[in-house]
Motif scaffolding. Structure first.
Motif, PDB file in Angstrom:
ATOM      1  N   ILE A  16       0.838  -1.210   0.000  1.00 31.97           N
ATOM      2  CA  ILE A  16       0.000   0.000   0.000  1.00 31.97           C
ATOM      3  C   ILE A  16       0.866   1.251   0.000  1.00 31.97           C
ATOM      4  O   ILE A  16       0.603   2.216  -0.729  1.00 31.97           O
ATOM      5  CB  ILE A  16      -0.940  -0.006   1.221  1.00 31.97           C
ATOM      6  CG1 ILE A  16      -2.029  -1.050   1.028  1.00 31.97           C
ATOM      7  CG2 ILE A  16      -1.581   1.351   1.434  1.00 31.97           C
ATOM      8  CD1 ILE A  16      -2.773  -1.383   2.285  1.00 31.97           C
ATOM      9  N   SER A  20       0.965   4.162  -2.807  1.00 30.74           N
ATOM     10  CA  SER A  20       0.749   5.575  -2.473  1.00 30.74           C
ATOM     11  C   SER A  20       1.883   6.426  -3.010  1.00 30.74           C
ATOM     12  O   SER A  20       1.643   7.523  -3.528  1.00 30.74           O
ATOM     13  CB  SER A  20       0.663   5.776  -0.966  1.00 30.74           C
ATOM     14  OG  SER A  20      -0.062   4.760  -0.380  1.00 30.74           O
ATOM     15  N   PHE A  40      -4.308  10.516  -8.891  1.00 27.62           N
ATOM     16  CA  PHE A  40      -5.300  10.547  -7.816  1.00 27.62           C
ATOM     17  C   PHE A  40      -6.023   9.209  -7.714  1.00 27.62           C
ATOM     18  O   PHE A  40      -6.233   8.680  -6.619  1.00 27.62           O
ATOM     19  CB  PHE A  40      -6.273  11.694  -8.089  1.00 27.62           C
ATOM     20  CG  PHE A  40      -7.556  11.582  -7.347  1.00 27.62           C
ATOM     21  CD1 PHE A  40      -7.581  11.727  -5.981  1.00 27.62           C
ATOM     22  CD2 PHE A  40      -8.728  11.320  -8.018  1.00 27.62           C
ATOM     23  CE1 PHE A  40      -8.763  11.617  -5.289  1.00 27.62           C
ATOM     24  CE2 PHE A  40      -9.909  11.203  -7.345  1.00 27.62           C
ATOM     25  CZ  PHE A  40      -9.931  11.349  -5.977  1.00 27.62           C
ATOM     26  N   LEU A  43      -3.923   6.725  -5.945  1.00 29.89           N
ATOM     27  CA  LEU A  43      -3.952   6.951  -4.494  1.00 29.89           C
ATOM     28  C   LEU A  43      -5.225   6.375  -3.875  1.00 29.89           C
ATOM     29  O   LEU A  43      -5.194   5.773  -2.793  1.00 29.89           O
ATOM     30  CB  LEU A  43      -3.884   8.440  -4.196  1.00 29.89           C
ATOM     31  CG  LEU A  43      -2.510   9.051  -4.069  1.00 29.89           C
ATOM     32  CD1 LEU A  43      -2.614  10.543  -3.938  1.00 29.89           C
ATOM     33  CD2 LEU A  43      -1.814   8.472  -2.852  1.00 29.89           C
ATOM     34  N   VAL A  44      -6.350   6.578  -4.574  1.00 30.17           N
ATOM     35  CA  VAL A  44      -7.601   6.059  -4.032  1.00 30.17           C
ATOM     36  C   VAL A  44      -7.562   4.533  -3.984  1.00 30.17           C
ATOM     37  O   VAL A  44      -8.083   3.920  -3.047  1.00 30.17           O
ATOM     38  CB  VAL A  44      -8.804   6.551  -4.860  1.00 30.17           C
ATOM     39  CG1 VAL A  44     -10.071   5.884  -4.407  1.00 30.17           C
ATOM     40  CG2 VAL A  44      -8.937   8.031  -4.720  1.00 30.17           C
ATOM     41  N   ALA A  46      -4.991   2.720  -3.381  1.00 29.15           N
ATOM     42  CA  ALA A  46      -4.238   2.363  -2.181  1.00 29.15           C
ATOM     43  C   ALA A  46      -5.133   2.439  -0.952  1.00 29.15           C
ATOM     44  O   ALA A  46      -5.135   1.539  -0.095  1.00 29.15           O
ATOM     45  CB  ALA A  46      -3.031   3.284  -2.029  1.00 29.15           C
ATOM     46  N   ALA A  47      -5.938   3.504  -0.873  1.00 30.16           N
ATOM     47  CA  ALA A  47      -6.835   3.655   0.278  1.00 30.16           C
ATOM     48  C   ALA A  47      -7.857   2.528   0.308  1.00 30.16           C
ATOM     49  O   ALA A  47      -8.174   1.977   1.375  1.00 30.16           O
ATOM     50  CB  ALA A  47      -7.530   5.014   0.224  1.00 30.16           C
ATOM     51  N   LEU A  50      -6.353  -0.521   1.666  1.00 27.49           N
ATOM     52  CA  LEU A  50      -6.167  -0.418   3.112  1.00 27.49           C
ATOM     53  C   LEU A  50      -7.484  -0.670   3.849  1.00 27.49           C
ATOM     54  O   LEU A  50      -7.493  -1.321   4.898  1.00 27.49           O
ATOM     55  CB  LEU A  50      -5.611   0.967   3.461  1.00 27.49           C
ATOM     56  CG  LEU A  50      -5.171   1.172   4.909  1.00 27.49           C
ATOM     57  CD1 LEU A  50      -4.130   0.147   5.290  1.00 27.49           C
ATOM     58  CD2 LEU A  50      -4.615   2.553   5.105  1.00 27.49           C
ATOM     59  N   ILE A  51      -8.583  -0.197   3.280  1.00 31.12           N
ATOM     60  CA  ILE A  51      -9.877  -0.442   3.929  1.00 31.12           C
ATOM     61  C   ILE A  51     -10.183  -1.930   3.929  1.00 31.12           C
ATOM     62  O   ILE A  51     -10.607  -2.505   4.941  1.00 31.12           O
ATOM     63  CB  ILE A  51     -10.999   0.354   3.224  1.00 31.12           C
ATOM     64  CG1 ILE A  51     -10.842   1.838   3.505  1.00 31.12           C
ATOM     65  CG2 ILE A  51     -12.367  -0.107   3.702  1.00 31.12           C
ATOM     66  CD1 ILE A  51     -11.881   2.697   2.863  1.00 31.12           C
ATOM     67  N   ALA A  54      -8.018  -3.599   6.482  1.00 32.83           N
ATOM     68  CA  ALA A  54      -8.468  -3.312   7.840  1.00 32.83           C
ATOM     69  C   ALA A  54      -9.704  -4.122   8.169  1.00 32.83           C
ATOM     70  O   ALA A  54      -9.837  -4.671   9.274  1.00 32.83           O
ATOM     71  CB  ALA A  54      -8.760  -1.814   7.983  1.00 32.83           C
ATOM     72  N   LEU A  71     -17.463   3.812  -1.962  1.00 31.95           N
ATOM     73  CA  LEU A  71     -16.319   4.645  -2.330  1.00 31.95           C
ATOM     74  C   LEU A  71     -16.084   4.624  -3.837  1.00 31.95           C
ATOM     75  O   LEU A  71     -15.851   5.667  -4.450  1.00 31.95           O
ATOM     76  CB  LEU A  71     -15.123   4.055  -1.584  1.00 31.95           C
ATOM     77  CG  LEU A  71     -13.817   4.772  -1.427  1.00 31.95           C
ATOM     78  CD1 LEU A  71     -13.115   4.121  -0.274  1.00 31.95           C
ATOM     79  CD2 LEU A  71     -12.993   4.637  -2.648  1.00 31.95           C
ATOM     80  N   GLU A  75     -16.053   7.760  -6.449  1.00 34.69           N
ATOM     81  CA  GLU A  75     -14.900   8.106  -7.281  1.00 34.69           C
ATOM     82  C   GLU A  75     -15.298   8.208  -8.740  1.00 34.69           C
ATOM     83  O   GLU A  75     -14.816   9.078  -9.461  1.00 34.69           O
ATOM     84  CB  GLU A  75     -13.788   7.054  -7.125  1.00 34.69           C
ATOM     85  CG  GLU A  75     -13.130   7.059  -5.781  1.00 34.69           C
ATOM     86  CD  GLU A  75     -12.994   8.459  -5.241  1.00 34.69           C
ATOM     87  OE1 GLU A  75     -13.432   8.672  -4.098  1.00 34.69           O
ATOM     88  OE2 GLU A  75     -12.490   9.347  -5.951  1.00 34.69           O
TER      89      GLU A  75
END
Lengths: 106, 476
Positions: A16, A20, A40, A43-44, A46-47, A50-51, A54, A71, A75
């Motif tokens: 991740i 990023s 951009f 980057l999203v 990567a987020a 991560l979600i 998690a 999400l 986007e």
């Protein structure tokens, strides 16, 4: 956290962070509007990853999936609007170079 | 029942677009204005208990939870007033009918997003509805579709996108730390563990995202550009409420119910607040464009709110909520004045204006009221909120910050007077012989907003006891 999820966390975490860095570099290094948008998006992604990670680690896969789907929809909407704006800018300026976008100053 | 605040604007926007155009183009403004008025009336006249008495019809379907408290009520009231002003300003300044219709729809969607942000109880919904507002705003800024408008919109879009990514990373980290995204779950997890490196990282990222969206000082570059290129009516909405939602409301909500204030974060917030105040005030001094100047002034006023939040005492919170309301009204008033001036003179360059005081006496007076309220002159609303903030800073033992806040107020008065002199005083500038008051609707709107500013200033005790003290109490 047992050993296996912790290892998973590190593998994914490093990945991740790499994504990023790619995204940030893409935004910083380019003068092209479309490429900035692509950075951009990276980057999203990567987020998003991560979600998902998690959610998996804390045992909330259902919640994480719901969040990620929402999400992605947002986007897409945002990219459609951004694409429209870039298209009109291209029609006016015949270029999508950010260095030419300097009419507003002060 | 609170989800009515979200469902009604959404349903209105949907239905207006389904019905035949000949009907809706005339109806749209009245439907939207009616909704905003109804919201203002409902919020102002019904106590909190009324809202919690009925179960929420949305709950079983969407698993979304909304709740209301004193802070939400103040925010909802400000939203309703600002949206109403935006709609009236748009009706009289946007001449093309289809554009006006689109404008009204986008304002309705923004209203939905802002209402939802003011009531939501989890971080992810917060992000979703902030994005709803932001996307509607991109289109509103680019509504004129000329070169400058598109450029301003794109700058806002890119910075807002970066803010979005920061907030998403932060939400993911909170999910990792606490296993949920609702405020209460995160609060429990953070207060239990005390907050390690990841928790601090997550908080920092979220705060950075909010600072960008609010246009606070290190990240304020997009705000003047977006304002000066947007249609004036869209600026009313953008400056009146959309930058204050992340800058004031969400920050207040976060520091009270998500991550508790610690000394480090207090210092960070106070520093960012003071930095914004100074940068905004001195930036406003050198502007020739009326709307750019107001944008810088907006940066500086949001700085006051953040400074008060950083102070962290109940009095400071009450002052911050009060300043949120006051600045929403006075900035709305000033941008409505900008609408009038742009409509009559065809320019927003202050150097090309002059001597308009005799031609537009009501605009002159209301502009004076708005600017003096922003600067904090005694009988007006802005004085009381700034006074409370400075008092709270002194009580909390931060005399340096209090001094800076007072000095910046003087700076604000300085550029307000420069603006008045350039636009309204002196001899009439060339080419403005035809200028007159800009239509009955806008004049009424200006006078009403100016009256609100004066009335809140005079009836300060009533506002403070009924709306602001409950905020301070709920917070602690």
């Amino acid at each position: 956290m047992s050993v296996e999820p912790l290892q998973l966390f590190w593998y994914f975490g490093i990945f991740i962070i790499l994504i990023s860095i790619c995204g940030v570099y893409c935004i910083l290094a380019t003068f092209n509007l479309i490429r900035a948008l692509i950075g951009f998006e990276i980057l999203v992604k990567a987020a998003t990853l991560l979600i998902i990670l998690a959610g998996y680690l804390t045992g909330n896969q259902a919640l994480a999936q719901a969040l990620v789907i929402t999400l992605i929809v947002i986007e897409v909407v945002m990219m459609v609007v951004a694409g429209g704006i870039v298209l009109w800018l291209y029609r006016y300026n015949q270029t999508i170079d950010t260095r030419k976008l300097s009419n507003l100053k002060g | 029942m609170v989800s009515l605040f979200i469902l009604a604007p959404f349903a209105a926007a949907l239905i207006l677009n389904l019905l035949p155009k000949a009907l809706t183009h005339r109806l749209a403004f009245w439907v939207a204005a009616g909704l905003a008025l109804a919201q203002a009336a409902l919020v102002a006249f019904h106590p909190l208990l009324f809202w919690s008495a009925y179960p929420d019809p949305l709950g079983p379907f969407f698993n979304l939870q909304f709740s209301l408290d004193g802070l939400s009520l103040v925010t909802l009231l400000s939203i309703a007033i600002v949206v109403l002003a935006t709609l009236v300003a748009g009706r009289y300044t946007i001449t093309e009918e289809s554009k006006r219709f689109n404008f009204t729809n986008l304002v309705l969607i923004t209203l939905m997003g802002m209402n939802a942000v003011a009531m939501t109880t989890d971080l992810f919904s917060l992000y979703v509805f902030l994005e709803v507002c932001a996307i509607a705003l991109f289109i509103l800024i680019a509504l004129k579709k000329d070169k400058l408008a598109l450029e301003g919109a794109f700058k806002y879009l890119i910075l807002s996108a970066i803010a979005t990514v920061l907030m998403l990373f932060s939400i993911a980290l909170f999910l990792l730390l606490s296993g949920g995204v609702s405020f209460s779950v995160i609060y429990g997890a953070l207060s239990g563990s005390g907050g390690g490196f990841l928790a601090k990282l997550a908080m920092g990222l979220f705060l950075c995202g909010l600072f960008i969206k609010a246009g606070l000082a290190p990240f304020h570059a997009w705000l003047p550009d977006a304002h000066s290129s947007a249609p004036s009516a869209a600026s009313v909405l953008l400056s009146g409420m959309v930058t204050k939602i992340p800058g004031a409301y969400i920050l207040m909500r976060l520091v009270t119910s998500v991550f508790p204030l610690n000394p480090q974060m207090q210092n960070l917030l106070m520093f960012v607040g003071v930095f914004s105040i100074i940068i905004g005030a001195q930036g406003a001094f050198y502007q020739h464009n009326f709307k750019r100047m107001l944008a810088y002034s907006s940066v500086s006023q949001v700085g006051y709110i953040v400074l008060a939040l950083g102070c962290g005492t109940p009095l400071a919170f009450a002052g911050a909520a009060f300043h949120l309301f006051n600045d929403a009204i006075s900035k709305t008033l000033l941008f409505v004045n900008a609408c009038c001036l742009e409509k009559e003179t065809g320019t927003v360059d202050m150097d090309k204006m002059g001597g308009l005081g005799q031609r537009m006496p009501i605009t002159n007076f209301s502009c004076l009221v708005g600017a003096f309220s922003a600067a904090g002159l005694p009988p007006l609303a802005g004085f009381w909120s700034k006074f409370i903030i400075i008092l709270a800073l002194m009580q909390a033992g931060k005399p340096v910050y209090a001094t800076v806040a007072i000095l910046a107020s003087i700076l604000t008065l300085g550029y307000a007077l420069v603006m008045q002199r350039k636009i309204f005083f002196g001899g009439l500038a060339d080419g403005l012989q035809q200028a007159k008051e800009a239509g009955i609707g806008l004049v009424l709107l200006e006078s009403a907003l100016a009256l609100v500013v004066i009335a809140v200033g005079i009836g300060f005790a009533f506002m403070y006891n009924n709306f602001m003290l409950p905020v301070g109490e709920i917070v602690f």
